[in-house]
Design an enzyme around this catalytic site. Structure first.
Site, PDB file in Angstrom:
ATOM      1  N   GLU A   1      -8.331  -4.966   5.236  1.00 46.22           N
ATOM      2  CA  GLU A   1      -8.136  -4.634   3.825  1.00 46.22           C
ATOM      3  C   GLU A   1      -6.973  -5.418   3.210  1.00 46.22           C
ATOM      4  O   GLU A   1      -7.025  -5.815   2.052  1.00 46.22           O
ATOM      5  CB  GLU A   1      -7.936  -3.123   3.671  1.00 46.22           C
ATOM      6  CG  GLU A   1      -9.227  -2.379   3.991  1.00 46.22           C
ATOM      7  CD  GLU A   1      -9.067  -0.882   4.132  1.00 46.22           C
ATOM      8  OE1 GLU A   1      -9.181  -0.191   3.120  1.00 46.22           O
ATOM      9  OE2 GLU A   1      -8.838  -0.408   5.260  1.00 46.22           O
TER      10      GLU A   1
ATOM     11  N   ASN B   1       0.875  -1.169   0.000  1.00 47.79           N
ATOM     12  CA  ASN B   1       0.000   0.000   0.000  1.00 47.79           C
ATOM     13  C   ASN B   1       0.916   1.225   0.000  1.00 47.79           C
ATOM     14  O   ASN B   1       1.451   1.614   1.045  1.00 47.79           O
ATOM     15  CB  ASN B   1      -0.885  -0.048   1.255  1.00 47.79           C
ATOM     16  CG  ASN B   1      -1.850   1.115   1.332  1.00 47.79           C
ATOM     17  OD1 ASN B   1      -1.781   2.046   0.525  1.00 47.79           O
ATOM     18  ND2 ASN B   1      -2.732   1.079   2.306  1.00 47.79           N
TER      19      ASN B   1
ATOM     20  N   ARG C   1     -12.083  15.805   7.378  1.00 49.51           N
ATOM     21  CA  ARG C   1     -12.866  16.225   6.202  1.00 49.51           C
ATOM     22  C   ARG C   1     -14.287  16.604   6.619  1.00 49.51           C
ATOM     23  O   ARG C   1     -14.872  15.949   7.482  1.00 49.51           O
ATOM     24  CB  ARG C   1     -12.949  15.105   5.167  1.00 49.51           C
ATOM     25  CG  ARG C   1     -11.618  14.713   4.574  1.00 49.51           C
ATOM     26  CD  ARG C   1     -11.832  13.762   3.395  1.00 49.51           C
ATOM     27  NE  ARG C   1     -10.583  13.157   2.996  1.00 49.51           N
ATOM     28  CZ  ARG C   1     -10.299  11.856   3.096  1.00 49.51           C
ATOM     29  NH1 ARG C   1     -11.201  11.013   3.577  1.00 49.51           N
ATOM     30  NH2 ARG C   1      -9.141  11.396   2.708  1.00 49.51           N
TER      31      ARG C   1
ATOM     32  N   HIS D   1     -12.791   3.218  -0.110  1.00 54.92           N
ATOM     33  CA  HIS D   1     -12.805   2.190   0.949  1.00 54.92           C
ATOM     34  C   HIS D   1     -13.461   0.908   0.443  1.00 54.92           C
ATOM     35  O   HIS D   1     -13.999   0.124   1.237  1.00 54.92           O
ATOM     36  CB  HIS D   1     -13.610   2.644   2.193  1.00 54.92           C
ATOM     37  CG  HIS D   1     -12.999   3.764   2.973  1.00 54.92           C
ATOM     38  ND1 HIS D   1     -13.765   4.727   3.588  1.00 54.92           N
ATOM     39  CD2 HIS D   1     -11.718   4.072   3.254  1.00 54.92           C
ATOM     40  CE1 HIS D   1     -12.979   5.584   4.222  1.00 54.92           C
ATOM     41  NE2 HIS D   1     -11.720   5.216   4.031  1.00 54.92           N
TER      42      HIS D   1
ATOM     43  N   ARG E   1      -2.590  -2.004  -3.492  1.00 55.11           N
ATOM     44  CA  ARG E   1      -3.781  -1.180  -3.305  1.00 55.11           C
ATOM     45  C   ARG E   1      -3.681   0.003  -4.258  1.00 55.11           C
ATOM     46  O   ARG E   1      -2.674   0.730  -4.251  1.00 55.11           O
ATOM     47  CB  ARG E   1      -3.848  -0.682  -1.870  1.00 55.11           C
ATOM     48  CG  ARG E   1      -4.998   0.265  -1.679  1.00 55.11           C
ATOM     49  CD  ARG E   1      -4.986   0.884  -0.313  1.00 55.11           C
ATOM     50  NE  ARG E   1      -6.162   1.707  -0.163  1.00 55.11           N
ATOM     51  CZ  ARG E   1      -6.167   2.878   0.462  1.00 55.11           C
ATOM     52  NH1 ARG E   1      -5.070   3.350   0.991  1.00 55.11           N
ATOM     53  NH2 ARG E   1      -7.267   3.560   0.565  1.00 55.11           N
TER      54      ARG E   1
END
Ligand code: AMP
Length: 402
Positions: free
Chosen positions: A386, A10, A243, A182, A93
């Site tokens: 993940e 990743n 955010r 996601h 990823r």
């Protein structure tokens, strides 16, 4: 036994996270992180997971190539070198796969070119992902390298959910649509939730709430995503650590015209200085809860705004799905913060939703139900994974093409 190890990479702009898994039994062999790439004080942390041994190292790491070489050396010391015949593939990823990539994909020059073409819609992520892939390909050109896209799980969204209500030509010309992110987590957690209910993914409707520093919700019907809260970028939707999530787009015009702010300043404001951190100065839910316990009004309001938005999405996705079998909480906040789970479903009994206080308070790293036994809609806590999902998808693809 045939070789079955998969390395998951990743690659971020200044970090690379990695895990080595043996897919014959799903055992994690090694994991680590290289951070502050490009700095004199870069840091590498490597764990040999079967023995528990951890090695840490701080020093200059010039670029991603040096980072990958350093992590490859660490793997080599544990007998897991990149040249090992046991290694069958590297799974990467990749954040943005646009509309093109609906499945994990073996990487070749055409795929690289397409990931590059998507940079305008993922300017922060895709360039870093590409550097990681190119470096890994240079180190092991003969090994299958697979891209697993964060957006892929959401490509099943119907046009009614994926399109913004703006001029169609403009939207198409600039690829403006709702992609969602996601996706590996939503895919993994929705399947794991079906398993927890003792059903096949095709037979259940699940709302997944991925609440980490970034946060997103998805509505999954029969194993397929039909709506998700993030959009063209990860900015849309829930209140997150830094955010804003949903906002009237006219706020941007207002801040530019009246506030005299530049587009870059507004971008930074909404992505990095908003959400929980903008509301109360902290983005860690543990700290926010501690402050609430001390009577801090700002922290309380930040929490209430976070929960209000979350509830709206739960209600919206109940409406999108029609019938809901389960709601699953996952990621750092979702897996650990019992007060968030309790507050998110409080007052939603008419939708069949409630949590059992004692079950909700249990701390565990296992998938579990926290709703009362006779609940119409099950509420679950399902730790996300993940890396395992990327390794599983990568392994399935290379096995298929054997
Ligand atoms: P993630 O992005 O999934 O790694 O989640 C990171 C976030 O999870 C942190 O910023 C915290 O807000 C939250 N978190 C982690 N551990 C806990 C905990 N024990 N209680 C509440 N929140 C937590």
């Amino acid at each position: 036994m045939s070789p079955s190890r998969v390395l998951v990479l990743n690659s971020g702009s200044s970090s690379v996270k990695y895990q080595l898994l043996d897919m014959s039994d799903g055992v994690r062999l090694a994991a680590g992180l290289v951070e502050r790439i490009g700095e004199e004080s870069a840091r590498l942390k490597h764990a040999h997971l079967t023995s528990g041994a951890v090695r840490e190292w701080t020093g200059p790491i010039a670029d991603h190539e040096a980072a990958l070489k350093a992590l490859a050396e660490e793997l080599d010391k544990d007998g897991f070198g990149l040249d090992s015949p046991e290694l069958v593939a590297i799974g990467h990823r990749v954040v943005h796969g646009g509309k093109t990539f609906t499945e994990p994909t073996v990487i070749d020059e055409v795929v690289l070119a397409e990931i590059e073409r998507l940079i305008p819609v993922a300017p922060l992520h895709n360039p870093a992902n590409l550097i990681g892939i190119r470096t890994a390909m240079a180190l092991r050109p003969d090994l299958p390298q697979v891209a697993v896209f964060d957006t892929a799980f959401h490509t099943t969204m119907p046009e009614s959910a994926a399109r913004y209500a703006i001029d169609v030509q403009v939207a198409d010309e600039y690829r403006v649509r709702r992609y969602g992110f996601h996706g590996t987590s939503h895919a993994y957690v929705s399947r794991a939730t079906a398993k927890l209910l003792g059903k096949a993914p095709e037979d259940v409707n699940v709302i997944v709430l991925h609440l980490g520093n970034g946060a997103s919700a998805s509505a999954v019907r029969g194993g397929k995503c039909v709506d998700t809260s993030m959009g063209l970028t990860p900015l849309e939707g829930l209140v997150m650590g830094t955010r804003s999530g949903d906002i009237d787009p006219a706020v941007i015009f207002h801040l530019a015209r009246v506030g005299g702010m530049s587009i870059d300043e507004i971008d930074t404001l909404l992505n990095k200085k908003s959400g929980l951190v903008g509301l109360c100065g902290d983005n860690d839910m543990r700290e926010i809860r501690r402050r609430i316990d001390e009577g801090d009004a700002k922290a309380r309001l930040a929490f209430d705004i976070y929960i209000h938005r979350l509830k709206k999405y739960i209600g919206a996705y109940c409406a999108v799905l029609g019938t809901v079998d389960a709601i699953a909480f996952t990621a750092g906040v979702g897996e650990n913060a019992a007060p968030v789970r309790e507050a998110a479903v409080a007052g939603l009994e008419t939708l069949g939703l409630s949590v059992d206080g004692a079950l909700n308070a249990v701390r565990s790293d296992q998938p579990r139900l926290i709703s009362p036994e006779d609940a119409r809609v099950k509420v679950a806590v399902v730790p996300t994974d993940e890396e395992l999902e990327i390794a599983t998808q990568t392994y399935a693809l290379v096995r298929q093409s054997d």
